[in-house]
Design a protein around this motif. Sequence first.
Motif, PDB file in Angstrom:
ATOM      1  N   ILE A  10       3.178  41.647   2.080  1.00  0.00           N
ATOM      2  CA  ILE A  10       3.007  41.952   0.660  1.00  0.00           C
ATOM      3  C   ILE A  10       2.887  40.671  -0.160  1.00  0.00           C
ATOM      4  O   ILE A  10       2.294  40.670  -1.247  1.00  0.00           O
ATOM      5  CB  ILE A  10       4.182  42.822   0.129  1.00  0.00           C
ATOM      6  CG1 ILE A  10       3.886  43.370  -1.271  1.00  0.00           C
ATOM      7  CG2 ILE A  10       5.486  42.028   0.104  1.00  0.00           C
ATOM      8  CD1 ILE A  10       2.787  44.369  -1.350  1.00  0.00           C
TER       9      ILE A  10
ATOM     10  N   VAL B  83      -3.921  40.328  -5.183  1.00  0.00           N
ATOM     11  CA  VAL B  83      -4.057  41.291  -6.282  1.00  0.00           C
ATOM     12  C   VAL B  83      -4.077  40.566  -7.630  1.00  0.00           C
ATOM     13  O   VAL B  83      -4.949  40.815  -8.474  1.00  0.00           O
ATOM     14  CB  VAL B  83      -2.903  42.333  -6.253  1.00  0.00           C
ATOM     15  CG1 VAL B  83      -2.863  43.139  -7.545  1.00  0.00           C
ATOM     16  CG2 VAL B  83      -3.052  43.257  -5.049  1.00  0.00           C
TER      17      VAL B  83
ATOM     18  N   GLY C 191       0.233  59.468 -16.337  1.00  0.00           N
ATOM     19  CA  GLY C 191      -0.082  60.747 -15.710  1.00  0.00           C
ATOM     20  C   GLY C 191      -0.396  61.846 -16.706  1.00  0.00           C
ATOM     21  O   GLY C 191      -0.094  63.019 -16.476  1.00  0.00           O
TER      22      GLY C 191
HETATM   23  P1  C2E Z   1       2.259  53.614 -10.106  1.00  0.00           P
HETATM   24  O1  C2E Z   1       2.393  52.178 -10.450  1.00  0.00           O
HETATM   25  O2  C2E Z   1       3.212  54.557 -10.731  1.00  0.00           O
HETATM   26  O3  C2E Z   1       0.748  53.973 -10.435  1.00  0.00           O
HETATM   27  C1  C2E Z   1       0.336  55.177 -11.027  1.00  0.00           C
HETATM   28  C2  C2E Z   1      -0.203  56.127  -9.978  1.00  0.00           C
HETATM   29  O4  C2E Z   1      -0.515  57.366 -10.606  1.00  0.00           O
HETATM   30  C3  C2E Z   1      -1.502  55.653  -9.329  1.00  0.00           C
HETATM   31  O5  C2E Z   1      -1.508  56.106  -7.987  1.00  0.00           O
HETATM   32  C4  C2E Z   1      -2.554  56.389 -10.171  1.00  0.00           C
HETATM   33  O6  C2E Z   1      -3.779  56.561  -9.480  1.00  0.00           O
HETATM   34  C5  C2E Z   1      -1.867  57.703 -10.397  1.00  0.00           C
HETATM   35  N1  C2E Z   1      -2.330  58.387 -11.594  1.00  0.00           N
HETATM   36  C6  C2E Z   1      -2.846  57.876 -12.730  1.00  0.00           C
HETATM   37  N2  C2E Z   1      -3.109  58.841 -13.639  1.00  0.00           N
HETATM   38  C7  C2E Z   1      -2.756  60.012 -13.059  1.00  0.00           C
HETATM   39  C8  C2E Z   1      -2.792  61.390 -13.495  1.00  0.00           C
HETATM   40  O7  C2E Z   1      -3.195  61.728 -14.592  1.00  0.00           O
HETATM   41  N3  C2E Z   1      -2.338  62.326 -12.605  1.00  0.00           N
HETATM   42  C9  C2E Z   1      -1.877  61.983 -11.365  1.00  0.00           C
HETATM   43  N4  C2E Z   1      -1.475  62.966 -10.566  1.00  0.00           N
HETATM   44  N5  C2E Z   1      -1.815  60.703 -10.926  1.00  0.00           N
HETATM   45  C10 C2E Z   1      -2.255  59.734 -11.772  1.00  0.00           C
HETATM   46  P2  C2E Z   1      -1.940  55.148  -6.796  1.00  0.00           P
HETATM   47  O8  C2E Z   1      -3.106  54.322  -7.218  1.00  0.00           O
HETATM   48  O9  C2E Z   1      -2.064  55.986  -5.563  1.00  0.00           O
HETATM   49  O10 C2E Z   1      -0.701  54.167  -6.637  1.00  0.00           O
HETATM   50  C11 C2E Z   1       0.528  54.628  -6.159  1.00  0.00           C
HETATM   51  C12 C2E Z   1       1.591  53.558  -6.283  1.00  0.00           C
HETATM   52  O11 C2E Z   1       1.325  52.449  -5.406  1.00  0.00           O
HETATM   53  C13 C2E Z   1       1.673  52.946  -7.662  1.00  0.00           C
HETATM   54  O12 C2E Z   1       2.386  53.817  -8.494  1.00  0.00           O
HETATM   55  C14 C2E Z   1       2.397  51.651  -7.365  1.00  0.00           C
HETATM   56  O13 C2E Z   1       3.779  51.868  -7.300  1.00  0.00           O
HETATM   57  C15 C2E Z   1       1.877  51.306  -5.991  1.00  0.00           C
HETATM   58  N6  C2E Z   1       0.839  50.246  -6.120  1.00  0.00           N
HETATM   59  C16 C2E Z   1      -0.474  50.352  -6.431  1.00  0.00           C
HETATM   60  N7  C2E Z   1      -1.086  49.143  -6.427  1.00  0.00           N
HETATM   61  C17 C2E Z   1      -0.125  48.239  -6.119  1.00  0.00           C
HETATM   62  C18 C2E Z   1      -0.108  46.799  -5.966  1.00  0.00           C
HETATM   63  O14 C2E Z   1      -1.114  46.094  -6.138  1.00  0.00           O
HETATM   64  N8  C2E Z   1       1.074  46.230  -5.625  1.00  0.00           N
HETATM   65  C19 C2E Z   1       2.218  46.965  -5.444  1.00  0.00           C
HETATM   66  N9  C2E Z   1       3.354  46.325  -5.094  1.00  0.00           N
HETATM   67  N10 C2E Z   1       2.249  48.303  -5.595  1.00  0.00           N
HETATM   68  C20 C2E Z   1       1.095  48.939  -5.922  1.00  0.00           C
END
Ligand code: C2E
Length: 274
Positions: free
Chosen positions: A81, A88, A232
């Motif tokens: 990471i 990133v 969300g």
């Molecule tokens: P997070 O930081 O809470 O990111 C928001 C998540 O909610 C994202 O999922 C996004 O695609 C999704 N989302 C946004 N709007 C909506 C909506 O209206 N409805 C629903 N159902 N979902 C929505 P994603 O992209 O799958 O990312 C999941 C998690 O992965 C993120 O949660 C974050 O904790 C982690 N993540 C993503 N990119 C990185 C990164 O570069 N580094 C690290 N350490 N963690 C990451």
Amino acid sequence: GRNTLQIFTQDINQKLTQRVTLRNDLPEAILNEQFELHYQPLLTRAGNIHGFEALLRWNHPEKGLIPPDLFIPIAEETGQIIALGQWVIERAARDFLTLEPQLPPHCRMAVNLSPVQFHRPSFFNTLSNTLAATGLSASSLELELTEGILMNDTDAAIASLHGLRALGVSIAIDDFGTGFSSLSYLRHLPIDKIKIDRSFINSIASNSKDAAVVQGIVALAHHLELVVVAEGVETPQQQQQLAALNCDVFQGYLFARPMPFAALQTWLELHRQH
Ligand code: C2E
Ligand code: CA
Ligand code: CA
Ligand code: CA
């Protein structure tokens, strides 16, 4: 019963196999840059662009796009990471600089920070070097952290946050409301923003208790002069209710999904014509 048990073990086996495969493929993926960032806009209550959140995807040669929840925990276990998180920040910085001439003032690029990255003693220096190398202004960068970073050494974590803010970077607490902590810790934290977790936003229109929780969080956060983001947001009903509760910033599928950089550029052009 017997069948359920079979399905259950199969499911666990599949998950384990997948995890092992991803773990084996990860080193090569980092070398070959099989990763991409998708960007999701954040909008103010008035509908102006507030900024973007960078969300990591793994474009696996056989499996296609893999969501971060499936590989970030592995990368955290293996330490990969660190390299990935650094990539990133650099990628997001460069993409933001490309967009900057088209953006209204005070827009920010938000990146998610793993606790593993945050707790490294070298993180601060690495970050300030990255800002210098890319030319991104610190005030254009926001770091999203979860409450979990405060779990072990709270004083050290708070000191690190002060350092980052002195550099000019802003700090958002992600998934707010899902952590173990009491609300009182908020007033000790040098932060700029809280992002109310999707689970509260989901049911806000149907569950008056969740609405009351959100109302309380917003009131407290505003008292502490923090910006409140609702994440969300999926329906106009949720948007209306959140606006009535004084949420400052909205993010969610209702406005825009996370999208590749090229699509974001198109989105920006369309959004500017409104
Ligand atoms: P997070 O930081 O809470 O990111 C928001 C998540 O909610 C994202 O999922 C996004 O695609 C999704 N989302 C946004 N709007 C909506 C909506 O209206 N409805 C629903 N159902 N979902 C929505 P994603 O992209 O799958 O990312 C999941 C998690 O992965 C993120 O949660 C974050 O904790 C982690 N993540 C993503 N990119 C990185 C990164 O570069 N580094 C690290 N350490 N963690 C990451
Ligand atoms: Ca986030
Ligand atoms: Ca979140
Ligand atoms: Ca999350």
